[in-house]
Design an enzyme around this catalytic site. Structure first.
Site, short mmCIF file in Angstrom:
data_model
loop_
_atom_site.label_atom_id
_atom_site.label_comp_id
_atom_site.label_asym_id
_atom_site.label_seq_id
_atom_site.Cartn_x
_atom_site.Cartn_y
_atom_site.Cartn_z
N LYS A 13 29.21 37.52 41.89
CA LYS A 13 30.06 36.79 42.84
C LYS A 13 30.18 37.14 44.12
O LYS A 13 30.23 36.30 45.02
CB LYS A 13 31.69 37.24 42.00
CG LYS A 13 31.68 36.62 40.72
CD LYS A 13 33.21 36.73 40.19
CE LYS A 13 33.52 38.13 40.10
NZ LYS A 13 32.78 38.92 39.10
N ARG A 88 42.14 35.97 37.55
CA ARG A 88 41.50 36.85 36.24
C ARG A 88 42.19 36.73 35.05
O ARG A 88 41.79 37.38 34.30
CB ARG A 88 41.35 38.22 36.51
CG ARG A 88 40.13 38.75 37.19
CD ARG A 88 40.03 40.21 37.58
NE ARG A 88 38.95 40.92 37.64
CZ ARG A 88 38.27 41.30 38.67
NH1 ARG A 88 38.65 40.74 39.85
NH2 ARG A 88 37.25 41.93 38.63
N ARG A 127 24.31 49.35 41.73
CA ARG A 127 25.05 48.73 43.02
C ARG A 127 25.45 49.52 44.09
O ARG A 127 26.01 50.83 43.68
CB ARG A 127 26.32 47.98 42.48
CG ARG A 127 27.07 47.28 43.65
CD ARG A 127 27.94 46.30 43.42
NE ARG A 127 29.12 46.75 42.32
CZ ARG A 127 30.17 45.65 42.18
NH1 ARG A 127 30.15 44.53 42.32
NH2 ARG A 127 31.12 46.16 40.90
N ARG A 160 30.40 52.45 43.78
CA ARG A 160 31.86 52.58 43.43
C ARG A 160 32.30 53.41 42.18
O ARG A 160 31.50 53.39 41.52
CB ARG A 160 32.16 51.00 43.28
CG ARG A 160 32.46 50.37 44.33
CD ARG A 160 32.71 48.60 44.07
NE ARG A 160 33.52 48.48 43.02
CZ ARG A 160 33.81 46.96 42.63
NH1 ARG A 160 33.37 46.00 43.42
NH2 ARG A 160 34.58 46.88 41.54
N ARG A 171 35.42 47.37 31.65
CA ARG A 171 35.95 46.11 32.53
C ARG A 171 35.21 44.76 31.91
O ARG A 171 35.58 43.71 31.78
CB ARG A 171 35.05 46.35 34.00
CG ARG A 171 36.15 47.33 34.67
CD ARG A 171 35.08 47.76 35.99
NE ARG A 171 34.75 46.64 36.81
CZ ARG A 171 33.76 47.10 37.71
NH1 ARG A 171 33.05 48.10 37.65
NH2 ARG A 171 33.31 46.14 38.55
P1 ADP Z 1 30.30 41.00 41.19
O1 ADP Z 1 31.08 40.61 42.71
O2 ADP Z 1 30.18 39.56 40.27
O3 ADP Z 1 30.86 42.06 40.59
P2 ADP Z 1 27.96 41.75 42.82
O4 ADP Z 1 27.69 40.67 43.80
O5 ADP Z 1 28.62 42.80 43.50
O6 ADP Z 1 28.87 41.14 41.54
O7 ADP Z 1 26.43 41.94 42.29
C1 ADP Z 1 26.47 43.17 41.48
C2 ADP Z 1 25.11 44.02 41.60
O8 ADP Z 1 24.14 42.93 41.19
C3 ADP Z 1 24.85 44.27 43.11
O9 ADP Z 1 24.12 45.56 42.98
C4 ADP Z 1 23.91 42.95 43.66
O10 ADP Z 1 23.06 43.48 44.65
C5 ADP Z 1 23.14 42.63 42.35
N1 ADP Z 1 22.77 41.47 41.98
C6 ADP Z 1 23.56 40.37 42.40
N2 ADP Z 1 23.01 38.99 42.13
C7 ADP Z 1 21.90 39.41 41.53
C8 ADP Z 1 20.85 38.66 40.96
N3 ADP Z 1 20.58 37.42 41.29
N4 ADP Z 1 19.44 39.17 40.83
C9 ADP Z 1 19.61 40.79 40.65
N5 ADP Z 1 20.73 41.44 41.03
C10 ADP Z 1 21.67 40.97 41.59
P1 AMP Z 2 36.15 43.58 41.48
O1 AMP Z 2 35.74 44.21 42.92
O2 AMP Z 2 36.72 42.19 41.53
O3 AMP Z 2 35.20 44.00 40.62
O4 AMP Z 2 37.89 44.20 41.06
C1 AMP Z 2 37.74 45.61 41.15
C2 AMP Z 2 38.99 45.92 40.14
O5 AMP Z 2 40.19 45.46 40.88
C3 AMP Z 2 39.19 45.36 38.77
O6 AMP Z 2 38.44 46.02 37.81
C4 AMP Z 2 40.67 45.44 38.73
O7 AMP Z 2 41.37 46.79 38.61
C5 AMP Z 2 41.11 45.22 40.34
N1 AMP Z 2 41.34 43.53 40.50
C6 AMP Z 2 40.71 42.93 41.34
N2 AMP Z 2 41.26 41.75 41.27
C7 AMP Z 2 42.05 41.45 40.12
C8 AMP Z 2 42.78 40.48 39.84
N3 AMP Z 2 42.81 39.36 40.06
N4 AMP Z 2 43.88 40.80 38.95
C9 AMP Z 2 44.06 42.04 38.48
N5 AMP Z 2 43.40 43.03 38.77
C10 AMP Z 2 42.16 42.72 39.84
#
Ligand code: ADP
Ligand code: AMP
Length: 217
Positions: A13, A88, A127, A160, A171
């Site tokens: 995302k 969420r 990541r 993270r 999660r």
């Molecule tokens: P989210 O925001 O949904 O938690 P991220 O955008 O942070 O996900 O992506 C999670 C991890 O996967 C990051 O390390 C990113 O670089 C990697 N990633 C994202 N899209 C792809 C893809 N299409 N193929 C491989 N790795 C990806």
């Molecule tokens: P994210 O960066 O989107 O992966 O979110 C990291 C963490 O923040 C999650 O695991 C939750 O603990 C909290 N969080 C982020 N967005 C929300 C939401 N919309 N509702 C509740 N918790 C959230």
């Protein structure tokens, strides 16, 4: 356009949000980034949110709804926005619908990025996130030139604390129980557009623009 990005943690995302926000010239609003900022500044909100985030639990609805809806009132959101990580829960989605309709707005589409659980674990354990500009990398799939610093802004890259296998497993469980019901919620509203997230980053972005065509440009 008023968009929501849905998908399990690690589905891409944040990665896609950077491209979409640039292409459509709309602000990228990540509640996760907002909460991490509050945690690092040790604000009252941050202190409250930290214990939930550390365990991979959701921060309570009333807290997150407040900060997200407040952010959407800003001037830069009046011509569109891209929500990442919000809503969420069904309660958050209902609160968003209510706030948008009260201000005469509505969602245009909900992009659902589909990725299997095994892939999520690989993605999140590798990541790395920039503490300054929030750009995300992956040590194997999207490597930065230097593993410790962001290519874009030179900021420090961190793994993270909630990207450990134990927390990611929780999660994913939380996602299935509390967030997945939003797929049918938005299907019923005829807003859901699903894309296969297990392709290259460029291919996913291409598919997103394709499913949005007709809704913009
Ligand atoms: P989210 O925001 O949904 O938690 P991220 O955008 O942070 O996900 O992506 C999670 C991890 O996967 C990051 O390390 C990113 O670089 C990697 N990633 C994202 N899209 C792809 C893809 N299409 N193929 C491989 N790795 C990806
Ligand atoms: P994210 O960066 O989107 O992966 O979110 C990291 C963490 O923040 C999650 O695991 C939750 O603990 C909290 N969080 C982020 N967005 C929300 C939401 N919309 N509702 C509740 N918790 C959230």
């Amino acid at each position: 356009m008023n968009l929501v990005l849905l998908g399990p943690p690690g589905s891409g995302k944040g990665t896609q949000a950077t491209f979409i926000a640039e292409e459509l010239e709309i602000p990228h609003i990540s509640t996760g980034d907002m909460l991490r900022e509050a945690v690092s500044k040790q604000t009252e909100l941050g202190i409250k949110a930290k214990s939930y985030m550390d365990k991979g639990e959701l921060v309570p609805d009333e807290v997150v709804i407040g900060i997200a809806i407040e952010r959407l009132k800003s001037a830069d959101c009046q011509k569109g926005f891209l929500l990442d990580g919000f809503p969420r829960t069904v309660r958050q989605a209902e609160a968003l619908d209510k706030a948008l309709s009260e201000s005469g707005h509505k969602l245009d589409a909900v992009l659902n990025i589909e990725v299997a659980d095994e892939e999520i674990i690989n993605r999140l354990t590798g990541r790395r996130s920039c503490v300054d500009c929030k750009r995300v990398y992956h040590l194997v799939f999207e490597p930065p030139q230097n593993p410790n610093f962001c290519d874009a802004c030179g900021g420090k890259l961190v793994h993270r604390s909630d990207d450990t296998i134990e927390t990611v497993t929780n999660r994913l469980k939380v996602y299935k129980e509390q967030t997945e019901p939003l797929i049918s919620y938005y299907k019923r509203q005829n807003l859901l557009k699903s894309v296969d997230g297990q392709q290259s980053i460029d291919a996913v972005f291409y598919d997103i623009l394709t499913v949005l065509k007709g809704d913009y440009a």
